[in-house]
Enzyme design. Structure first.
Site, PDB file in Angstrom:
ATOM      1  N   SER A   1       0.817  -1.202   0.000  1.00 34.72           N
ATOM      2  CA  SER A   1       0.000   0.000   0.000  1.00 34.72           C
ATOM      3  C   SER A   1       0.849   1.249   0.000  1.00 34.72           C
ATOM      4  O   SER A   1       2.020   1.245   0.379  1.00 34.72           O
ATOM      5  CB  SER A   1      -0.941   0.007   1.200  1.00 34.72           C
ATOM      6  N   LYS A   2       0.206   2.298  -0.424  1.00 32.51           N
ATOM      7  CA  LYS A   2       0.849   3.586  -0.518  1.00 32.51           C
ATOM      8  C   LYS A   2       1.433   3.988   0.834  1.00 32.51           C
ATOM      9  O   LYS A   2       2.454   4.664   0.919  1.00 32.51           O
ATOM     10  CB  LYS A   2      -0.198   4.592  -0.973  1.00 32.51           C
ATOM     11  N   ARG A   3       0.768   3.574   1.887  1.00 34.04           N
ATOM     12  CA  ARG A   3       1.230   3.943   3.217  1.00 34.04           C
ATOM     13  C   ARG A   3       2.604   3.350   3.552  1.00 34.04           C
ATOM     14  O   ARG A   3       3.311   3.868   4.388  1.00 34.04           O
ATOM     15  CB  ARG A   3       0.199   3.530   4.286  1.00 34.04           C
ATOM     16  N   ASP A   4       2.972   2.271   2.882  1.00 36.27           N
ATOM     17  CA  ASP A   4       4.303   1.702   3.130  1.00 36.27           C
ATOM     18  C   ASP A   4       5.393   2.576   2.525  1.00 36.27           C
ATOM     19  O   ASP A   4       6.577   2.308   2.697  1.00 36.27           O
ATOM     20  CB  ASP A   4       4.412   0.283   2.541  1.00 36.27           C
ATOM     21  N   GLY A   5       4.975   3.588   1.785  1.00 32.63           N
ATOM     22  CA  GLY A   5       5.942   4.560   1.264  1.00 32.63           C
ATOM     23  C   GLY A   5       6.616   4.139  -0.023  1.00 32.63           C
ATOM     24  O   GLY A   5       7.265   4.946  -0.661  1.00 32.63           O
TER      25      GLY A   5
END
Ligand code: GLU
Length: 474
Positions: A246-250
């Site tokens: 996910s995008k949250r993992d950067g």
């Protein structure tokens, strides 16, 4: 003719999973001599970001995925941006209202919230039963309303997916979802059907999140008397067994990987294999080979776990096969950032590094030796580096060798001179080479040995370094 499309929402970011969906749709179209279309799904205006369409177009371009029709290039089935197609959706919604496959709904947010609070899992079709005259009156009065799909209350629907086989969904599990929102914009649920049909899409390739809602779309195709496309749903790319990347993992974005120093060809190659098996055990495949080999029956039913280590390895193969000049051009921005203003033979440094980095940002670590000691500035030299268990070297041995190292550096054949030095002192060549390289760089790891380092620094600088170490050891 085969026609596939990639239909991203402009979120300002292209997820690596989205890129893979685009890639598969592209490969399938090209393999079959068909066309690949880019359609921008921007009907959710709240999500839209400035410049976000550009991000998608640039990413596809860098990835080498060329669309035949879409924004900017145009085509016979445009416009290819959904917000420019508003009237088209309204016209088809009108048809569905007339045939009873859709209805106007005036229920307020409060009523819907209340329904949910009382345990309803979906809309209760209240407005379906409103008389035509009441509907007209309320519209005339300017009351806000949405248009909902009228889904049968009973029965089920089965369709065939090329990856998942037959998929059956009970209508009772489906909601009368909104087709047209109160602002007159269509939802994805409606626009995807209208556009896939009007744009002549033959194969609908998209994420598995749409697998179970596809029967709703099929009802719309049927209501409008249209042929359904072939469906190919894709499993997501996972970070681990239970989490999507996910995008949250950067680092789930295509750009994130480019910024890390991955080459676009390597990313494309890697993600192509993440969910599809070419069945020939080959791992390095360029775009032409991917097109040649691509087939739907190689698509995996299970999700795949993203393995950055493997992608790094694949990337290193692409880096090795770059021309020295291309590698140098790509490495230059890294040098400029790391060593601005320093007198370094970058062209030769590139020669040394090309086979030793997996991704371009490895340059920082591989070339860290440049910062260890420069023979000039007051950088402490780490004498413990002379101690090497394997070679049985130490500081005392280094002290004894320094004059010989300096003489060897001055000679025309450094290698031969280091050989003689070893012989004259009853040492192994490896011992001398270790001491020589450490004395020149002050670093345990360097790309290449002492001779390469002399070439990199130039003889004068190499001698200055050795003299300095000699003085320090004395
Ligand atoms: N706009 C949708 C998404 O980004 C596209 C899904 C589709 O390909 O139909 O998920």
């Amino acid at each position: 003719m085969v026609r596939t499309r990639f239909a991203p929402s402009p979120t300002g970011y292209l997820h690596i999973g989205g890129l893979r969906t685009a890639l598969y749709a592209y490969l399938f179209a090209k393999k079959n001599g068909g066309k690949f279309i880019l359609r921008i799904e921007d009907t959710d205006q709240t999500r839209e970001k400035e410049g976000a369409v550009d991000v998608i177009i640039k990413a596809l371009d860098k990835a080498g995925i060329r669309y035949d029709e879409g924004p900017i290039v145009g085509g016979d089935y445009g416009p290819y941006v959904q917000s420019e197609r508003k009237q088209i959706y309204l016209d088809y919604a009108q048809k569905l209202l007339e045939s009873g496959d859709a209805y106007c709904c005036f229920c307020t947010k409060e009523r819907l919230a209340d329904l949910h609070e009382h345990g309803a899992t979906k809309y209760d079709k209240k407005c379906l039963h409103m008389s035509k005259s009441e509907v007209q009156e309320r519209i005339a009065r300017g009351e806000p309303y949405v248009i909902r799909q009228n889904i049968p209350e009973h029965g089920s629907s089965t369709y065939h997916d090329e990856v998942f086989g037959d998929v059956t969904v009970d209508f009772s599990d489906l909601e009368d979802n909104i087709l047209i929102k109160s602002d007159g914009m269509p939802t994805y649920n409606f626009a995807n059907v209208i556009d896939d049909h009007l744009m002549g899409i033959t194969h609908c390739i998209r994420g598995v999140e749409y697998l179970m809602s596809t029967p709703k779309y099929n009802l719309l195709y049927d209501a409008l008397g249209w042929e359904r496309p072939v469906y190919i749903h894709l499993q997501p790319i996972m970070r681990d067994a239970t989490h999507k990347l996910s995008k949250r993992d950067g680092d789930a974005g295509f750009e994130d990987f480019l910024n890390k120093g991955f080459l676009p060809q390597a990313i494309v190659n890697y993600i192509a294999l993440l969910g599809w098996n070419p069945k020939n055990n080959r791992e390095k495949l360029d775009m032409d080979e991917l097109i040649e080999l691509f087939s739907i029956d190689g698509l995996q039913k299970s999700s795949s776990i993203f393995d950055e280590v493997k992608m790094r390895w694949l990337n290193s193969l692409y880096i090795k096969e770059l021309s020295p000049m291309d590698f140098h051009d790509m490495a230059m921005p890294y040098y400029e950032k790391l060593y601005a203003g320093r007198d370094i033979d970058y062209a030769y440094l590139s020669e040394l590094l090309q086979s030793r980095v997996e991704i371009l940002s490895d340059i920082k670590e591989r070339a860290a030796f440049l910062d260890a000691f420069d023979g000039n500035a007051e950088k402490p030299f780490d004498f413990t580096l002379f101690v090497n268990k394997k070679w049985k070297t130490d500081e005392a041995m280094a002290k004894q060798m320094m004059d010989g190292c300096i003489a060897a550096t001055k000679s025309d054949d450094i290698s031969a001179a280091l050989n003689s030095l070893a012989e004259a002192n009853g040492l192994k060549k490896g011992q001398v080479l270790w001491i020589y390289r450490i004395a020149l760089t002050g670093a345990a790891a360097t790309p290449g040995g002492g001779e390469e380092m002399v070439k990199l620094f130039g003889k004068d600088e190499a001698l200055r370094r050795l003299e300095k170490v000699k003085r320090a050891l004395a």
